[in-house]
Design a protein around this motif. Sequence first.
Motif, mmCIF file in Angstrom:
data_model
loop_
_atom_site.group_PDB
_atom_site.id
_atom_site.type_symbol
_atom_site.label_atom_id
_atom_site.label_comp_id
_atom_site.label_asym_id
_atom_site.label_seq_id
_atom_site.Cartn_x
_atom_site.Cartn_y
_atom_site.Cartn_z
ATOM 1 N N GLN A 1 40.266 32.329 15.808
ATOM 2 C CA GLN A 1 38.892 32.816 15.650
ATOM 3 C C GLN A 1 37.906 31.703 15.306
ATOM 4 O OE1 GLN A 1 38.057 36.665 13.790
ATOM 5 N NE2 GLN A 1 40.269 36.933 13.529
ATOM 6 N N VAL A 2 38.394 30.638 14.649
ATOM 7 C CA VAL A 2 37.495 29.525 14.308
ATOM 8 C C VAL A 2 37.607 28.382 15.320
ATOM 9 C CG1 VAL A 2 37.492 30.098 11.853
ATOM 10 C CG2 VAL A 2 39.109 28.377 12.717
ATOM 11 N N GLY A 3 38.302 28.628 16.433
ATOM 12 C CA GLY A 3 38.383 27.624 17.490
ATOM 13 C C GLY A 3 39.441 26.555 17.287
ATOM 14 N N LEU A 4 40.472 26.860 16.506
ATOM 15 C CA LEU A 4 41.528 25.883 16.246
ATOM 16 C C LEU A 4 42.871 26.283 16.855
ATOM 17 C CD1 LEU A 4 40.790 24.796 12.551
ATOM 18 C CD2 LEU A 4 40.349 23.516 14.656
ATOM 19 N N ALA A 5 42.849 27.154 17.860
ATOM 20 C CA ALA A 5 44.093 27.473 18.565
ATOM 21 C C ALA A 5 44.632 26.176 19.166
ATOM 22 C CB ALA A 5 43.830 28.495 19.662
ATOM 23 N N GLY A 6 45.934 25.971 19.029
ATOM 24 C CA GLY A 6 46.556 24.745 19.509
ATOM 25 C C GLY A 6 46.666 23.664 18.445
ATOM 26 N N HIS A 7 46.077 23.928 17.273
ATOM 27 C CA HIS A 7 46.119 22.951 16.175
ATOM 28 C C HIS A 7 46.984 23.449 15.006
ATOM 29 C CE1 HIS A 7 42.950 20.404 17.880
ATOM 30 N NE2 HIS A 7 42.369 21.534 18.261
ATOM 31 N N GLU A 8 47.771 24.492 15.243
ATOM 32 C CA GLU A 8 48.512 25.147 14.166
ATOM 33 C C GLU A 8 49.443 24.203 13.404
ATOM 34 O OE1 GLU A 8 47.443 28.199 17.263
ATOM 35 O OE2 GLU A 8 48.351 26.205 17.314
ATOM 36 N N THR A 9 50.061 23.253 14.097
ATOM 37 C CA THR A 9 51.054 22.385 13.447
ATOM 38 C C THR A 9 50.458 21.044 13.007
ATOM 39 O OG1 THR A 9 51.767 21.482 15.580
ATOM 40 C CG2 THR A 9 52.954 23.417 14.750
ATOM 41 N N LYS A 10 49.153 20.886 13.157
ATOM 42 C CA LYS A 10 48.523 19.636 12.742
ATOM 43 C C LYS A 10 48.274 19.623 11.234
ATOM 44 C CE LYS A 10 46.401 18.296 17.081
ATOM 45 N NZ LYS A 10 45.152 18.047 17.794
ATOM 46 N N PHE A 11 48.344 18.427 10.661
ATOM 47 C CA PHE A 11 48.046 18.237 9.249
ATOM 48 C C PHE A 11 46.568 17.878 9.107
ATOM 49 C CE2 PHE A 11 52.547 17.890 9.589
ATOM 50 C CZ PHE A 11 53.047 18.332 8.367
ATOM 51 N N PRO A 12 45.985 18.085 7.917
ATOM 52 C CA PRO A 12 44.559 17.808 7.742
ATOM 53 C C PRO A 12 44.126 16.423 8.227
ATOM 54 C CG PRO A 12 45.360 19.035 5.863
ATOM 55 C CD PRO A 12 46.556 18.719 6.714
ATOM 56 N N ARG A 13 44.935 15.402 7.994
ATOM 57 C CA ARG A 13 44.554 14.035 8.396
ATOM 58 C C ARG A 13 44.468 13.891 9.921
ATOM 59 N NH1 ARG A 13 49.815 13.907 6.924
ATOM 60 N NH2 ARG A 13 51.317 13.163 8.467
ATOM 61 N N GLN A 14 45.067 14.826 10.654
ATOM 62 C CA GLN A 14 45.024 14.798 12.117
ATOM 63 C C GLN A 14 43.824 15.564 12.680
ATOM 64 O OE1 GLN A 14 49.094 16.412 12.302
ATOM 65 N NE2 GLN A 14 49.648 14.604 13.509
ATOM 66 N N LEU A 15 43.006 16.126 11.797
ATOM 67 C CA LEU A 15 41.851 16.926 12.194
ATOM 68 C C LEU A 15 40.561 16.189 11.847
ATOM 69 C CD1 LEU A 15 43.022 20.377 10.762
ATOM 70 C CD2 LEU A 15 43.189 19.615 13.142
ATOM 71 N N SER A 16 39.527 16.375 12.652
ATOM 72 C CA SER A 16 38.214 15.815 12.337
ATOM 73 C C SER A 16 37.639 16.575 11.139
ATOM 74 C CB SER A 16 37.281 15.963 13.539
ATOM 75 O OG SER A 16 36.949 17.336 13.725
ATOM 76 N N LEU A 17 36.557 16.044 10.559
ATOM 77 C CA LEU A 17 35.926 16.727 9.426
ATOM 78 C C LEU A 17 35.449 18.119 9.835
ATOM 79 C CD1 LEU A 17 34.920 16.837 6.531
ATOM 80 C CD2 LEU A 17 32.835 15.668 7.285
ATOM 81 N N GLY A 18 34.871 18.229 11.030
ATOM 82 C CA GLY A 18 34.434 19.544 11.498
ATOM 83 C C GLY A 18 35.591 20.522 11.632
ATOM 84 N N GLN A 19 36.734 20.037 12.128
ATOM 85 C CA GLN A 19 37.922 20.888 12.247
ATOM 86 C C GLN A 19 38.467 21.255 10.867
ATOM 87 O OE1 GLN A 19 40.159 18.200 14.763
ATOM 88 N NE2 GLN A 19 39.779 19.451 16.588
ATOM 89 N N GLN A 20 38.430 20.320 9.935
ATOM 90 C CA GLN A 20 38.875 20.621 8.567
ATOM 91 C C GLN A 20 37.991 21.693 7.939
ATOM 92 O OE1 GLN A 20 39.378 17.148 6.066
ATOM 93 N NE2 GLN A 20 40.261 15.983 7.761
ATOM 94 N N ARG A 21 36.679 21.614 8.197
ATOM 95 C CA ARG A 21 35.761 22.631 7.672
ATOM 96 C C ARG A 21 36.060 23.998 8.290
ATOM 97 N NH1 ARG A 21 30.842 19.980 5.714
ATOM 98 N NH2 ARG A 21 31.687 18.472 4.246
ATOM 99 N N ARG A 22 36.403 24.014 9.585
ATOM 100 C CA ARG A 22 36.750 25.291 10.227
ATOM 101 C C ARG A 22 38.055 25.847 9.661
ATOM 102 N NH1 ARG A 22 36.770 24.347 16.296
ATOM 103 N NH2 ARG A 22 36.368 22.158 15.881
ATOM 104 N N LEU A 23 39.007 24.958 9.357
ATOM 105 C CA LEU A 23 40.263 25.392 8.730
ATOM 106 C C LEU A 23 39.982 26.005 7.357
ATOM 107 C CD1 LEU A 23 43.307 25.651 8.445
ATOM 108 C CD2 LEU A 23 43.415 23.189 7.950
#
Length: 196
Positions: free
Chosen positions: A99-121
Amino acid sequence: MRLDLDAKSFGPRQVLGRLALSVARGERLAILGPSGIGKSTLLRILAGLDTDYRGRLEGADHLAVVFQEPVLLPWRDAVANITIPTGCGAATARDWLAQVGLAGHETKFPRQLSLGQQRRLALARAFAAGPDILLMDEPFASLDADTAARMLALTDALLTRSGAGLVLVTHDPAEALALKARALHLGGDPARLQKD
């Protein structure tokens, strides 16, 4: 939720004066004011994280908080960053990630995500908790204008879909407008609430 605050002080300095604030499920409020006026302090009182004040906080509302920083578990993947704090199942976590646009990122750790993606998480985690009221402490700070606009639109849509209420702390009136939140201004010394 209702707060009747008499005073909040840090040592000899009184930061917040007498104020009354209430918010219900489905209602949206924005607390506006300059940096250092006491907005985050007020939000911490509402969240129950600061109990050292004179006054009374009432209501059995289920709350979730989105802080200025994403506050994620660095050693856990995206799914676990939702399931551990909320107690929801992995399927629910995956649904909120989608729902927040992070499908496909389920197994990623926070350091593997951009700041915008971390905020969506962090936003997914908050909504996965099923709050009656969502408390947000300048969650769009330090995002570029395009990313902030997308986050505001996403937050508005999720609030509408979930029916949750909102208390947003911000210095930007445009954020209150984008989230259709009634604006209250925090000002003075000690700070008090005023309708804009």
